[in-house]
Design a protein around this motif. Structure first.
Motif, PDB file in Angstrom:
ATOM      1  N   ALA A 148       0.840  -1.189   0.000  1.00 34.82           N
ATOM      2  CA  ALA A 148       0.000   0.000   0.000  1.00 34.82           C
ATOM      3  C   ALA A 148       0.880   1.245   0.000  1.00 34.82           C
ATOM      4  N   GLU A 149       0.358   2.303  -0.587  1.00 35.43           N
ATOM      5  CA  GLU A 149       1.096   3.567  -0.591  1.00 35.43           C
ATOM      6  C   GLU A 149       1.286   4.049   0.847  1.00 35.43           C
ATOM      7  N   PRO A 150       2.457   4.596   1.164  1.00 36.16           N
ATOM      8  CA  PRO A 150       2.678   5.112   2.523  1.00 36.16           C
ATOM      9  C   PRO A 150       1.632   6.163   2.880  1.00 36.16           C
ATOM     10  N   ARG A 151       1.162   6.119   4.100  1.00 32.60           N
ATOM     11  CA  ARG A 151       0.139   7.057   4.535  1.00 32.60           C
ATOM     12  C   ARG A 151       0.710   8.467   4.618  1.00 32.60           C
ATOM     13  N   ALA A 152       0.015   9.397   3.984  1.00 33.13           N
ATOM     14  CA  ALA A 152       0.456  10.786   4.060  1.00 33.13           C
ATOM     15  C   ALA A 152       0.137  11.377   5.437  1.00 33.13           C
ATOM     16  N   LEU A 153      -0.965  10.926   6.033  1.00 26.41           N
ATOM     17  CA  LEU A 153      -1.418  11.487   7.304  1.00 26.41           C
ATOM     18  C   LEU A 153      -0.520  11.036   8.449  1.00 26.41           C
ATOM     19  N   LYS A 154       0.093  11.988   9.137  1.00 25.71           N
ATOM     20  CA  LYS A 154       1.019  11.679  10.221  1.00 25.71           C
ATOM     21  C   LYS A 154       0.538  12.186  11.577  1.00 25.71           C
ATOM     22  N   LYS A 155      -0.280  13.243  11.565  1.00 30.85           N
ATOM     23  CA  LYS A 155      -0.658  13.884  12.830  1.00 30.85           C
ATOM     24  C   LYS A 155      -2.109  14.329  12.782  1.00 30.85           C
ATOM     25  N   ILE A 156      -2.817  14.120  13.897  1.00 35.05           N
ATOM     26  CA  ILE A 156      -4.179  14.622  14.050  1.00 35.05           C
ATOM     27  C   ILE A 156      -4.225  15.464  15.317  1.00 35.05           C
ATOM     28  N   THR A 157      -4.742  16.681  15.182  1.00 32.27           N
ATOM     29  CA  THR A 157      -4.873  17.586  16.325  1.00 32.27           C
ATOM     30  C   THR A 157      -6.309  17.559  16.823  1.00 32.27           C
ATOM     31  N   LEU A 158      -6.464  17.377  18.113  1.00 38.73           N
ATOM     32  CA  LEU A 158      -7.777  17.430  18.752  1.00 38.73           C
ATOM     33  C   LEU A 158      -7.951  18.831  19.322  1.00 38.73           C
ATOM     34  N   LEU A 159      -8.967  19.533  18.860  1.00 43.55           N
ATOM     35  CA  LEU A 159      -9.221  20.901  19.294  1.00 43.55           C
ATOM     36  C   LEU A 159     -10.292  20.905  20.377  1.00 43.55           C
ATOM     37  N   GLY A 160      -9.987  21.548  21.499  1.00 43.27           N
ATOM     38  CA  GLY A 160     -10.949  21.621  22.592  1.00 43.27           C
ATOM     39  C   GLY A 160     -10.821  22.914  23.350  1.00 43.27           C
ATOM     40  N   ASP A 161     -11.785  23.173  24.228  1.00 37.61           N
ATOM     41  CA  ASP A 161     -11.702  24.321  25.113  1.00 37.61           C
ATOM     42  C   ASP A 161     -10.604  24.090  26.137  1.00 37.61           C
ATOM     43  N   LYS A 162     -10.163  25.163  26.797  1.00 38.32           N
ATOM     44  CA  LYS A 162      -9.103  25.037  27.791  1.00 38.32           C
ATOM     45  C   LYS A 162      -9.483  24.050  28.890  1.00 38.32           C
ATOM     46  N   ALA A 163     -10.747  24.035  29.261  1.00 37.99           N
ATOM     47  CA  ALA A 163     -11.202  23.136  30.326  1.00 37.99           C
ATOM     48  C   ALA A 163     -11.144  21.674  29.900  1.00 37.99           C
ATOM     49  N   GLN A 164     -11.091  21.433  28.593  1.00 42.95           N
ATOM     50  CA  GLN A 164     -11.084  20.063  28.088  1.00 42.95           C
ATOM     51  C   GLN A 164      -9.682  19.514  27.849  1.00 42.95           C
ATOM     52  N   VAL A 165      -8.672  20.368  27.866  1.00 40.62           N
ATOM     53  CA  VAL A 165      -7.343  19.972  27.405  1.00 40.62           C
ATOM     54  C   VAL A 165      -6.808  18.756  28.149  1.00 40.62           C
ATOM     55  N   ALA A 166      -6.868  18.751  29.477  1.00 41.26           N
ATOM     56  CA  ALA A 166      -6.323  17.632  30.257  1.00 41.26           C
ATOM     57  C   ALA A 166      -7.025  16.329  29.903  1.00 41.26           C
ATOM     58  N   ALA A 167      -8.348  16.380  29.790  1.00 46.93           N
ATOM     59  CA  ALA A 167      -9.113  15.169  29.449  1.00 46.93           C
ATOM     60  C   ALA A 167      -8.767  14.682  28.048  1.00 46.93           C
ATOM     61  N   LEU A 168      -8.610  15.609  27.104  1.00 49.09           N
ATOM     62  CA  LEU A 168      -8.294  15.217  25.738  1.00 49.09           C
ATOM     63  C   LEU A 168      -6.879  14.643  25.636  1.00 49.09           C
ATOM     64  N   GLU A 169      -5.949  15.205  26.397  1.00 51.74           N
ATOM     65  CA  GLU A 169      -4.579  14.670  26.385  1.00 51.74           C
ATOM     66  C   GLU A 169      -4.556  13.249  26.932  1.00 51.74           C
ATOM     67  N   ARG A 170      -5.286  13.019  27.989  1.00 54.43           N
ATOM     68  CA  ARG A 170      -5.388  11.662  28.558  1.00 54.43           C
ATOM     69  C   ARG A 170      -6.038  10.722  27.553  1.00 54.43           C
ATOM     70  N   ALA A 171      -7.080  11.191  26.880  1.00 54.41           N
ATOM     71  CA  ALA A 171      -7.760  10.374  25.871  1.00 54.41           C
ATOM     72  C   ALA A 171      -6.818  10.026  24.729  1.00 54.41           C
ATOM     73  N   ALA A 172      -5.996  10.995  24.310  1.00 53.47           N
ATOM     74  CA  ALA A 172      -5.055  10.746  23.221  1.00 53.47           C
ATOM     75  C   ALA A 172      -4.019   9.710  23.624  1.00 53.47           C
ATOM     76  N   THR A 173      -3.504   9.808  24.851  1.00 55.89           N
ATOM     77  CA  THR A 173      -2.512   8.848  25.339  1.00 55.89           C
ATOM     78  C   THR A 173      -3.094   7.450  25.417  1.00 55.89           C
ATOM     79  N   HIS A 174      -4.245   7.318  26.055  1.00 53.55           N
ATOM     80  CA  HIS A 174      -4.862   6.008  26.229  1.00 53.55           C
ATOM     81  C   HIS A 174      -5.358   5.439  24.901  1.00 53.55           C
ATOM     82  N   GLY A 175      -6.004   6.282  24.100  1.00 54.10           N
ATOM     83  CA  GLY A 175      -6.533   5.794  22.828  1.00 54.10           C
ATOM     84  C   GLY A 175      -5.446   5.329  21.882  1.00 54.10           C
ATOM     85  N   THR A 176      -4.335   6.041  21.858  1.00 53.93           N
ATOM     86  CA  THR A 176      -3.218   5.641  20.996  1.00 53.93           C
ATOM     87  C   THR A 176      -2.642   4.306  21.449  1.00 53.93           C
ATOM     88  N   ALA A 177      -2.500   4.128  22.760  1.00 51.64           N
ATOM     89  CA  ALA A 177      -1.963   2.868  23.289  1.00 51.64           C
ATOM     90  C   ALA A 177      -2.893   1.698  22.997  1.00 51.64           C
TER      91      ALA A 177
END
Length: 495
Positions: A148-177
């Motif tokens: 298959a052709e190498p994937r061009a997509l390397k990074k996805i940014t999750l955009l959230g309010d300041k109050a959501q940042v900690a939760a989204l960072e935790r979600a990104a860490t756990h979801g990636t694992a």
């Protein structure tokens, strides 16, 4: 795939693809409204024309909208406002993943400020998205002459309010694992059986130990199994040229002295049925009969990547079930590691034979709880189909915890009974009991068999025969389940 979290306005972000959600009837959330305003109403104009109804999973790709730094805008439907559930959110995430696969951009951003998934907080909703997007990039082309052709997509940014940042960072860490654990599980399941045999699985466990700190791996060969008295385990393997292996994984990330949790995986790397041979049609899919062991290894990968503060034992019961002049016959009687004797009436009921000795071996770790995972019975597919794993347990609290974990991870299980009446179906006139209980309630009687080897600890059995892989057609392949369920159960133990 890298996931990062930012709290910036979607309308000002420079990205190859900006993903915005749209509810039915063209309802836009605050973030999408801001982007629409920046474009002079270009988005709302298109919606008024009926180009996108906003139903879950519908999508519309827009190019070169005015006054945006984003090169493209991907609109994705999420259904009626305020009614988005986990299933619809996965459908929307799948549409995003499918579109991003076909695009040339190296990055994308998803505006999550307006997304509320019913009965889930910002962390849980974002984690579902991360898992779906990462899993959506999975490709298995190891044996294709044209890759298959190498994937061009390397990074996805999750955009959230300041109050959501900690939760989204935790979600990104756990979801990636978790997605990485699912990918390992899928790779092992999808490998052909002439490559993925018991020794190969053991080698993959050793590779995992080299990749991550804190993992100790021991491999028990047939001679050691013989010394331990694992007569049922060895009986399954004796018809094959491939020797059996019991792979023992230990991760001590928790406090010293804390009792571990134990995961036991059925690892039949190919199942012909033995002398009770299976029909030829679709027998190729019996390479997936090791997906229980693969999911345990995948769960370990997720735990290791997160470096969870927990003590965990994994036991992979690996063998190949083949017919030959040395193979076990229907009517043979074997003595298990526990000392109990089993009359083998059907050599195709082999998974419970490798598991029973492995469950006995698990006692030495004095575990808090043991969960075995196995593609054990076709009867489970008849009962629950391919959407839900079967669950049976000798402990109500453990069963409840696993059911709750499955709901939270959107990787659900359903509990079946283990009433004493079912135990009677295993009666044998020649041994302590038989390895099958007849045509009725096959999933339950298989668990009843295993329940006779788990008196020393709380135990649960997950029958993943319907959920571990997809049969036939272009979509055929391992699913990576139940890695999300198992990982969620372990995360819940830390709360």
């Amino acid at each position: 795939m890298e996931f990062v979290v930012k709290s910036v306005k979607a309308s000002t972000l420079k990205t190859a693809t900006l993903v915005l959600t749209v509810a039915e009837d063209g309802v836009l959330g605050a973030a999408a409204q801001a982007v629409d305003a920046a474009t002079g109403g270009a988005i709302s104009t298109l919606l008024k024309r009926g180009d996108l109804q906003g139903k879950p999973g519908q999508s519309l790709l827009l190019h070169s909208l005015p006054n945006l730094k984003a090169e493209r805008v991907l609109l994705v439907g999420i259904g009626k406002a305020g009614e988005l559930d986990a299933r619809q959110w996965r459908k929307a995430a799948g549409a995003v993943a499918g579109t991003l696969k076909s695009l040339g951009g190296a990055d994308a951003a998803v505006a999550l400020q307006d997304v509320t998934v019913r009965e889930r907080d910002a962390y849980a909703g974002a984690r579902l998205l991360v898992e779906a997007l990462a899993d959506g990039q999975y490709v298995f082309d190891r044996f294709k002459s044209k890759k298959a052709e190498p994937r061009a997509l390397k990074k996805i940014t999750l955009l959230g309010d300041k109050a959501q940042v900690a939760a989204l960072e935790r979600a990104a860490t756990h979801g990636t694992a978790i997605a990485a654990g699912m990918a390992l599980t899928r790779d092992l399941g999808n490998l052909p059986p002439n490559v993925c045999h018991p020794i190969y699985v053991a080698d993959q466990a050793k590779q995992l130990a080299k990749q991550f700190k804190g993992l100790k791996v021991e491999v028990l060969d047939e001679n050691r199994l013989r010394e331990l008295g694992a007569g049922a385990f060895l009986a399954v393997a004796q018809g094959s040229e491939q020797p059996p292996r019991l792979v023992v994984l230990q991760y001590n990330g928790g406090k010293k002295g804390d009792k571990p949790y134990a995961l036991v995986g059925k690892g039949i790397t190919f199942d012909t049925g033995g002398i009770s041979i299976k029909p030829a049609a679709n027998m190729d899919e019996m390479k997936y009969d090791m997906c229980g062991a693969a999911s345990v290894l995948g769960t370990f990968r997720a735990v290791l990547e997160m470096q969870l503060p927990i003590n965990l034992v994994g036991l992979l019961a690996c063998a190949e079930n083949m017919p030959s002049g040395r193979a076990t016959r229907p009517g043979d009687i074997v003595t298990t590691m526990s000392g109990q004797t089993v009359e083998i009436l059907n050599t195709d009921a082999e998974g419970r034979l490798v598991l029973c000795d492995t469950l006995t071996y698990a006692e030495r770790f004095k575990p808090q709880a043991v969960i075995d995972v196995a593609t054990l019975t076709g009867a489970c597919i008849v009962a629950l189909g391919s959407a839900t794993s079967g669950l049976m347990s000798n402990d109500a609290g453990l069963a409840r915890a696993l059911l709750d974990a499955g709901t939270r991870a959107d990787d659900r299980a359903w509990e079946l009974p283990l009433f004493d009446e079912y135990q009677e179906q295993l009666d044998s006139p020649f041994a302590d009991f038989a390895n099958i209980g007849g045509p009725k309630a096959g999933t339950i009687t298989a668990a009843c068999f295993l329940s006779r080897f788990v008196k020393a600890y709380p135990w649960a059995h997950l029958d993943i025969a319907g959920t571990a892989w997809i049969s036939g057609g272009k979509e055929k392949g391992a699913t990576g389940r139940p890695v999300p369920l198992l990982t969620q159960y372990l995360l819940d133990r830390l709360e």
